[in-house]
Structures are given as C-alpha cells and as structure tokens.
Design a protein around this motif. Structure first.
Motif, PDB file in Angstrom:
ATOM      1  N   LEU A   1       0.851  -1.180   0.000  1.00 11.03           N
ATOM      2  CA  LEU A   1       0.000   0.000   0.000  1.00 11.03           C
ATOM      3  C   LEU A   1       0.896   1.242   0.000  1.00 11.03           C
ATOM      4  CD1 LEU A   1      -2.715   1.432   0.255  1.00 11.03           C
ATOM      5  CD2 LEU A   1      -2.586   1.092   2.732  1.00 11.03           C
TER       6      LEU A   1
ATOM      7  N   THR B   1      -1.734   4.110  10.262  1.00 13.71           N
ATOM      8  CA  THR B   1      -2.984   3.730   9.609  1.00 13.71           C
ATOM      9  C   THR B   1      -2.793   2.673   8.520  1.00 13.71           C
ATOM     10  OG1 THR B   1      -2.712   5.717   8.229  1.00 13.71           O
ATOM     11  CG2 THR B   1      -4.227   5.866  10.085  1.00 13.71           C
ATOM     12  N   GLY B   2      -1.625   2.045   8.481  1.00 13.24           N
ATOM     13  CA  GLY B   2      -1.445   0.902   7.600  1.00 13.24           C
ATOM     14  C   GLY B   2      -0.752   1.146   6.288  1.00 13.24           C
ATOM     15  N   VAL B   3      -0.299   2.360   6.036  1.00 13.60           N
ATOM     16  CA  VAL B   3       0.459   2.623   4.803  1.00 13.60           C
ATOM     17  C   VAL B   3       1.816   1.931   4.909  1.00 13.60           C
ATOM     18  CG1 VAL B   3       1.565   4.414   3.401  1.00 13.60           C
ATOM     19  CG2 VAL B   3      -0.723   4.808   4.363  1.00 13.60           C
TER      20      VAL B   3
ATOM     21  N   SER C   1      -5.989   3.165   3.067  1.00 11.74           N
ATOM     22  CA  SER C   1      -6.071   1.784   3.519  1.00 11.74           C
ATOM     23  C   SER C   1      -7.454   1.171   3.301  1.00 11.74           C
ATOM     24  CB  SER C   1      -5.692   1.687   4.999  1.00 11.74           C
ATOM     25  OG  SER C   1      -6.569   2.478   5.794  1.00 11.74           O
TER      26      SER C   1
END
Length: 328
Positions: free
Chosen positions: A6, A49-51, A125
């Motif tokens: 991502l 946040t998942g990047v 995300s």
C-alpha cells in the motif's frame, strides 16, 4: 504473485514559500526544516494507519508523473496554490492530500499534518469509502483558440493591465482590473480574498464569482492581497460566475495571473476567455474522513496494538529498568 505494498506519495516543493512576496509584502518563510517536520508528522500518521510504502522523489512535475505511473493511493502535497496546480495537472484522478506551505494558500487548507495524515491513511487503507473521503474541486479554464492555449487555475484568474509577466506576483490593487474565482472564503489571503470579503462562495457551491475593479469606483474594499499587505481596492461590479459559460475579459490587452502569478500575456489580436467547470482534481476531505472515523470508531485499537496503553506501559517499565541497570 506477491501483493503490491500500500503506497502513497509525498511531494514537498522546496521552493514553495520563498518567492518575491518576502520582499514586496510580509509573507513568512516556510523553511526546509519546517517542511521536514511536516513530513515526519505525515509519516507517523501514515504508518499508524497501515500505509506500507511512501514514495518521495524530488522535482514536482516529474515526481507527480512518476507517482501516477506507480498508481499510488494518494499524493500528499506540501506547497501553495501553484504547487498544487502543477501536481494536479499530472496525476489525473489520484486524490491530493493538501498541505499549506506556500505563499498563496487558498486551495490547500491550513491544518495540522498529523490529522491530515490520519485522514489520508484511513482513506488509502480502504477504511473510509471514496464517496465520503473525496471531494471533486472546481477549476477555471483559460482558453485562447487562435494560440491553442488552454491553462488551468484552481482558485483564481486575475486580469491585469500590466503588459508583461515580469516578476509574476501581483501585490498592488492598481494592477488588477478583473478577477474570477472558483471559490472565495472570507478568511483567505490573496486575490481570491477580494470576492471572499464581498461575495463569498463555498468550495461546494456549483458556481464561482467575479469582480471588476477600478480605483475611481465610489465603493472600495480593504483586502489582504498578500500576508501583511492590506490595500484598498475599488469595486466596480461583482456577481456569481455560472459554470460552463465562457467569460470574455474586460481588457483588450494585458496579462493573466493564474493562482496568484502572471503567466499569460495577451493583446488586441487575442480573444482569451475564462470558464468555470467542475472538472478539477480530487482531494481528501479531512474533516469528513475524521468525522466518519469518529462515528465508526475506526481508530479504536485492541490490546495487541503496539500503541495500546498496556503495551506502552510495558515499554516504559522495560526502558526504566534498562536505565537503572546502566546507572548501577
């Protein structure tokens, strides 16, 4: 087949916040150190946040094209109106996370990078749908068919009697004859503030606004044309700008400033027009994303998360123990 990480992009224009308005007005200097601090805050929020991957090459336009080819989920842009316009011209419908670090900062809203990064990361995300997270912006198209000219402005187009592009920036009321804006907020600084303090228009409204100026007009308006630079402007006429209707100019010759900088010279043989439409870039609506995140508890974490208070307490205990051991 391995999954692509991502990815998001960050474009920080090193020249933004450094133009001639530090001399002609009282604009502040947005240093490289300040921009590094903004990037660090963005990275912290993206990571939380998942990047998984952040692309951050140099050179604004080339970087934008390179990121578009790699199909990043969004591009965080650090700069003013001109930087955002340059990036938008290269990336199609890749959303922009706008951060204000320039001189003319009407298009990028002023906000803290950490909250902006959280909103961008939640969208990237897939935790906030595009219908909530994204906003399509308006734009102004400047066309001159005989020259094959078609240029874009995201905030404003100003018509000036000055014959040459010169130092580009407009910082005197006498250098303005007409203004067209996509939106006009009363708190803005710059050319769009003319309409913002006379005939405000929101970003969401389908129409824009226009104003004609004349120093001899019986009505005048005090306007912050640049940071720390307040001047009286004679208002001859003003009104709302309808979408998709080409507007002729009030002057037969002069220059056109797009988003605060003179770029186009025209003369009596030219017939440039300005048209408002809704085909501008997509941007992250930070307030809408964070409001949705609050309602859906998207930032709630369980005990397995490394930022859970139980885990932070354990980390603090371990660090204190190591310090005590070292001291003895």
């Amino acid at each position: 087949m391995s999954r692509r990480p991502l990815s998001v992009g960050i474009i920080a224009n090193p020249a933004s916040g450094r133009d001639v308005r530090r001399l002609t007005a009282n604009a502040g200097l947005f240093s490289s150190t300040d921009k590094v601090s903004v990037i660090q805050r963005l990275l912290a929020a993206f990571g939380a946040t998942g990047v998984e991957q952040v692309l951050m090459p140099t050179d604004t336009r080339q970087a934008a094209r390179w990121m578009a080819q790699r199909e990043v989920a969004l591009i965080a842009v650090l700069g003013g109106d001109g930087t955002h316009k340059a990036v938008a011209a290269e990336v199609g419908d890749i959303p922009l996370l706008t951060l204000s670090t320039g001189t003319n900062n009407a298009f990028p809203e002023l906000r803290e990078a950490t909250s902006a990064g959280l909103a961008g990361g939640l969208y990237a995300s897939g935790r906030v749908p595009a219908a909530i997270a994204l906003r399509r912006n308006k734009r102004l198209l400047v066309r001159e068919p005989s020259r094959g000219l078609c240029e874009v402005a995201l905030v404003d187009v100003a018509v000036s009697p000055l014959a040459f592009v010169g130092a580009r920036a407009i910082s005197r009321a006498s250098d303005l004859a007409e203004v067209f804006v996509t939106f006009a907020e009363p708190q803005s600084i710059g050319i769009s503030a003319l309409c913002g303090l006379w005939l405000p228009v929101t970003r969401q409204a389908p129409h824009g606004a226009w104003m004609r100026l004349d120093p001899q007009s019986p009505e005048a308006l005090l306007v912050p044309l640049a940071p720390g630079l307040l001047q009286g402007c004679g208002v001859l006429d003003a009104g709302y700008l309808p979408p998709d209707v080409p507007q002729p100019l009030c002057l037969s010759a002069g220059t056109l400033a797009l988003d605060g900088e003179r770029e186009i010279e025209f003369n009596v043989h030219d017939r440039p027009t300005v048209t408002l439409d809704g085909g501008g870039p997509l941007s992250i609506d930070v307030n809408a994303v964070l409001d949705h995140a609050a309602r859906q508890r998207l930032l709630a974490i369980d005990r397995q998360h490394r930022q859970h208070p139980v885990n932070l307490q354990s980390q603090d205990t371990l660090e204190n123990k190591n310090v005590d051991t070292f001291d003895h």
